[in-house]
Design a protein around this motif. Structure first.
Motif, mmCIF file in Angstrom:
data_model
loop_
_atom_site.group_PDB
_atom_site.id
_atom_site.type_symbol
_atom_site.label_atom_id
_atom_site.label_comp_id
_atom_site.label_asym_id
_atom_site.label_seq_id
_atom_site.Cartn_x
_atom_site.Cartn_y
_atom_site.Cartn_z
ATOM 1 N N GLU B 110 24.872 59.863 49.550
ATOM 2 C CA GLU B 110 25.313 58.630 48.896
ATOM 3 C C GLU B 110 26.828 58.465 48.979
ATOM 4 O O GLU B 110 27.340 57.411 49.349
ATOM 5 C CB GLU B 110 24.879 58.687 47.430
ATOM 6 C CG GLU B 110 24.652 57.340 46.803
ATOM 7 C CD GLU B 110 24.085 57.514 45.415
ATOM 8 O OE1 GLU B 110 24.909 57.520 44.482
ATOM 9 O OE2 GLU B 110 22.850 57.692 45.265
ATOM 10 N N GLU B 111 27.538 59.544 48.663
ATOM 11 C CA GLU B 111 29.004 59.484 48.663
ATOM 12 C C GLU B 111 29.550 59.156 50.044
ATOM 13 O O GLU B 111 30.478 58.368 50.193
ATOM 14 C CB GLU B 111 29.596 60.815 48.176
ATOM 15 C CG GLU B 111 29.547 60.959 46.671
ATOM 16 C CD GLU B 111 30.049 62.310 46.210
ATOM 17 O OE1 GLU B 111 31.022 62.816 46.780
ATOM 18 O OE2 GLU B 111 29.431 62.867 45.268
ATOM 19 N N GLU B 113 27.984 57.619 52.493
ATOM 20 C CA GLU B 113 27.650 56.233 52.852
ATOM 21 C C GLU B 113 28.673 55.275 52.239
ATOM 22 O O GLU B 113 29.186 54.378 52.919
ATOM 23 C CB GLU B 113 26.247 55.869 52.337
ATOM 24 C CG GLU B 113 25.095 56.636 53.001
ATOM 25 C CD GLU B 113 24.774 56.169 54.406
ATOM 26 O OE1 GLU B 113 25.330 55.147 54.831
ATOM 27 O OE2 GLU B 113 23.974 56.861 55.089
ATOM 28 N N THR B 114 28.977 55.485 50.953
ATOM 29 C CA THR B 114 29.943 54.617 50.276
ATOM 30 C C THR B 114 31.302 54.691 50.961
ATOM 31 O O THR B 114 31.953 53.675 51.200
ATOM 32 C CB THR B 114 30.133 55.057 48.796
ATOM 33 O OG1 THR B 114 28.883 55.509 48.316
ATOM 34 C CG2 THR B 114 30.652 53.942 47.946
ATOM 35 N N LEU B 115 31.675 55.907 51.280
ATOM 36 C CA LEU B 115 32.975 56.123 51.908
ATOM 37 C C LEU B 115 33.051 55.430 53.275
ATOM 38 O O LEU B 115 34.056 54.798 53.608
ATOM 39 C CB LEU B 115 33.177 57.639 52.071
ATOM 40 C CG LEU B 115 34.594 58.127 52.139
ATOM 41 C CD1 LEU B 115 35.370 57.662 50.925
ATOM 42 C CD2 LEU B 115 34.605 59.642 52.207
ATOM 43 N N GLU B 117 31.427 52.880 54.180
ATOM 44 C CA GLU B 117 31.532 51.433 53.955
ATOM 45 C C GLU B 117 32.953 51.055 53.579
ATOM 46 O O GLU B 117 33.476 50.055 54.047
ATOM 47 C CB GLU B 117 30.572 51.006 52.846
ATOM 48 C CG GLU B 117 29.243 50.503 53.400
ATOM 49 C CD GLU B 117 28.199 50.390 52.316
ATOM 50 O OE1 GLU B 117 28.539 49.902 51.226
ATOM 51 O OE2 GLU B 117 27.053 50.819 52.574
ATOM 52 N N THR B 118 33.564 51.875 52.733
ATOM 53 C CA THR B 118 34.926 51.580 52.285
ATOM 54 C C THR B 118 35.891 51.452 53.457
ATOM 55 O O THR B 118 36.716 50.542 53.493
ATOM 56 C CB THR B 118 35.442 52.695 51.338
ATOM 57 O OG1 THR B 118 34.406 53.012 50.434
ATOM 58 C CG2 THR B 118 36.676 52.269 50.603
ATOM 59 N N ASN B 120 34.935 51.021 56.497
ATOM 60 C CA ASN B 120 34.331 50.165 57.513
ATOM 61 C C ASN B 120 33.958 50.890 58.806
ATOM 62 O O ASN B 120 34.306 50.452 59.900
ATOM 63 C CB ASN B 120 35.298 49.018 57.824
ATOM 64 C CG ASN B 120 34.571 47.716 58.008
ATOM 65 O OD1 ASN B 120 33.337 47.721 58.155
ATOM 66 N ND2 ASN B 120 35.291 46.628 58.026
ATOM 67 N N SER B 122 30.629 52.279 58.997
ATOM 68 C CA SER B 122 29.182 52.495 58.897
ATOM 69 C C SER B 122 28.468 52.255 60.235
ATOM 70 O O SER B 122 27.521 52.970 60.576
ATOM 71 C CB SER B 122 28.583 51.588 57.835
ATOM 72 O OG SER B 122 29.186 51.856 56.600
ATOM 73 N N ASP B 149 37.130 62.804 46.589
ATOM 74 C CA ASP B 149 37.939 62.058 45.638
ATOM 75 C C ASP B 149 39.161 62.845 45.165
ATOM 76 O O ASP B 149 39.356 63.062 43.960
ATOM 77 C CB ASP B 149 37.056 61.696 44.430
ATOM 78 C CG ASP B 149 37.606 60.490 43.694
ATOM 79 O OD1 ASP B 149 38.393 59.757 44.314
ATOM 80 O OD2 ASP B 149 37.271 60.313 42.516
#
Lengths: 241, 366
Positions: B110-111, B113-115, B117-118, B120, B122, B149
């Motif tokens: 999850e982490e 994937e979010t990263l 996306e952040t 860009n 993906s 983080d």
């Protein structure tokens, strides 16, 4: 250490190099194996139980093979500057070196494991001396561990994996042929005594003698430790330059 | 958060960092600026524990980097000058490796994937890193630095190789991160540093020559009484007008379009209402002013001024006659570490740059 080990081990299977290497190794082993079988038919008319040619050819094969496996270990990290990632991560240099060592060593072990197929063949068609076979594998594994540690050490000294490989192959080849010189009668006793310390093949062959002493175990394990320690020092020293 | 005092790094070829001291508070975005070889990357490498230092102390959250390497490294996300990427790994595998390497505990998938996306990336998830363009590589490197983080982000030229849209994206991202993280970044692009950073530290030859907010640094370059004027009309008339106006100190024609009779001028003026006076004067002559704006001092100018004033100080020192020099300097010291004299001169110059003897014409040409 776990992350580095995993990456290192996987890296051999994510490039064509690893497979090519495994292929060549299997070819060489296959030829040795055929040699073993054909010899046993010629001399004894029935399959014997020992894989003599195979194990005899192992030190030379390891001499060429291991520097090629370990050449990029630290040299490539330095070249791609990925050592910056490793050394700025919350991992000690020792655990980085050990991760790398076990990664490369595991690949060597996988290569060696493929030869167990031949043991299986012998077991099916004959009655091999299992004790001797186990000892022979132990010898090969300990020697492979030492060569891997030395190979990684050479790799830590340079930024070029090619140079690391060349130094490795040359060093191991010299060590391999060393045995022939050690006992030259022209050499004074002191010199040949000193030289016999670096005669790796002698220690390797000790595993095949009837009386097994702890000497070769101590020899291989302590030298492996020494070279890993030296690698740690080389990498730490680089920070202080 | 970060405290560096008297940090010195000597190589056998020379001194890379020469006794620099600064501190960075939590949530601050600090930019390191300086010419090539000034010691910026070395400073960053020391902060992250990649390089050791010869003297001084580097404390992160009160912990000395050398004594508590693991604890300190856990707090830092580092993007080096050349992103440390393995060419034969896919983007996702690489980030997964860094996640494990940093010993982060959490929901890995999850982490990551979010990263992705952040920053860009993906779409590039399963591509081999060696097949990525420079901009993507840079973003993968940035994502890797952000894994876990960390409280502190150290970014060595984070926007190199990105296209203009990406640059804006990454800048905004850094600004956003800076709200609850400490960020130190290093860049050659001065507008970028002034846009993102709360404070700028200018380093030259291993020494800090200035440390202040972008606005104060601009002020430091001295009062600037120059106007950019774009005007329609005959160039000779314009020149004549400027020559007879008292408020005009000097002027130069920056560019001119003969066909359209449009000229761009940089006019040095004196007096508070000079622009109003000029505006009226032009109007009376029937010359149409298209634009009139005060000249803004860019960081480039501050930078060049500071660096060159330092060099001038050194040159001045070299020119001092020997006898006089001997009185000033204790020769028991090594030559290259000369002097308190130099340092004093330097400090003075930084504090009062308007007093430095930079010829006017040079000033005008910048």
């Amino acid at each position: 250490m776990k992350a580095i080990f995993k990456r290192e081990f996987k890296s051999y299977f994510t490039s064509a190099g690893g497979y090519l290497f495994l292929g060549i190794f299997l070819l060489a082993m296959g030829i040795s194996f055929v040699g073993d079988i054909s010899k046993s038919f010629t001399y004894y008319q029935y399959p014997t139980t020992a894989m003599k040619t195979l194990f005899r050819s192992m030190p030379l094969l390891l001499s060429i093979m291991i520097p090629l496996i370990t050449m990029g270990s630290f040299a490539d990290e330095k070249k791609h500057k990925t050592d910056q990632l490793l050394l700025t991560s919350p991992n000690s240099v020792t655990s980085i070196v050990f991760g790398k060592f076990f990664g490369s060593f595991s690949f060597v072990a996988v290569c060696l494991a493929t030869t167990l197929l031949y043991v299986a063949v012998f077991c099916i068609y004959g009655t091999p001396n299992l004790m001797l076979t186990v000892l022979a594998y132990l010898a090969v594994i300990l020697m492979a561990a030492l060569y891997t540690a030395i190979g990684i050490f050479f790799s830590s000294l340079t930024e070029s994996s090619l140079i690391a490989a060349i130094i490795g192959v040359v060093t191991f080849a010299v060590l391999y042929f060393f045995g022939g010189f050690v006992n030259l009668p022209v050499l004074p006793k002191v010199v040949s005594n000193v030289l016999s310390v670096v005669d790796i093949t002698k220690y390797y062959n000790m595993f095949y003698s009837e009386l097994l002493s702890p000497q070769p175990f101590v020899y291989f394990i302590s030298l492996t430790g020494l070279f890993l320690f030296l690698t740690v020092r080389v990498i730490e020293a680089r920070r202080w330059k | 958060m970060i405290e560096i005092s008297n940090l010195t790094k000597k190589y056998h070829t020379g001194i890379a960092v020469d006794g620099i001291s600064f501190s960075v508070d939590k949530g601050e975005i600090v930019g390191l600026l300086g010419p090539n070889g000034a010691g910026k990357s070395t400073t960053m490498n020391i902060l992250t524990g990649y390089l050791s230092y010869t003297e001084g102390s580097v404390k992160i959250d009160g912990l000395e980097v050398v004594d508590h390497p693991k604890a300190v490294k856990k707090k830092i996300g580092y993007l080096p000058e050349q992103p440390p990427l393995y060419p034969n790994m896919t983007v996702y595998d690489y980030l997964k490796f860094v996640y494990e390497l940093k010993k982060v505990k959490g929901n890995k998938k999850e982490e990551l994937e979010t990263l992705m996306e952040t920053v860009n990336i993906s779409d590039m998830k399963s591509r081999l890193i060696k097949n990525l363009s420079k901009g993507y590589k840079q973003r993968v490197g940035l994502a890797a630095a952000m894994i876990g983080d960390p409280e502190i982000l150290i970014l060595d030229e984070p926007t190199v190789g990105l296209d203009p849209v990406q640059i804006i994206e990454i800048r905004n991202l850094i600004k956003e991160l800076g709200q609850n993280k400490t960020v130190i970044l290093n860049s050659h692009i001065l507008p970028e540093v002034s846009a993102i950073c709360d404070r700028i530290i200018i380093i030259n030859k291993g020494k800090i020559i200035a440390s202040d907010t972008p606005a104060n640094l601009t002020k430091m370059a001295g009062e600037d009484n120059r106007l950019h004027i774009i005007v329609n009309g005959n160039l000779d008339d314009i020149k004549a007008l400027l020559n007879r106006t008292d408020e005009v100190v000097n002027f130069e024609v920056e560019c001119t379009d003969e066909e359209q009779m449009v000229h761009q001028l940089l006019v040095g003026v004196a007096g508070e209402d000079a622009s109003a006076v000029l505006f009226r004067a032009f109007e009376e002559q029937g010359l149409v002013i298209r634009s009139l704006a005060p000249h803004e001092v860019s960081l480039e100018e501050v930078f060049v001024k500071l660096v060159s004033s330092e060099e001038q100080a050194e040159e001045a020192l070299e020119k001092i006659p020997e006898e006089q020099f001997e009185d000033m300097v204790d020769f028991t010291q090594e030559d290259d570490e000369i002097p308190f004299v130099a340092e004093e001169t330097e400090e003075e110059m930084i504090k009062t740059p308007e007093e430095t003897e930079i010829p006017d014409d040079e000033n005008g040409e910048v």
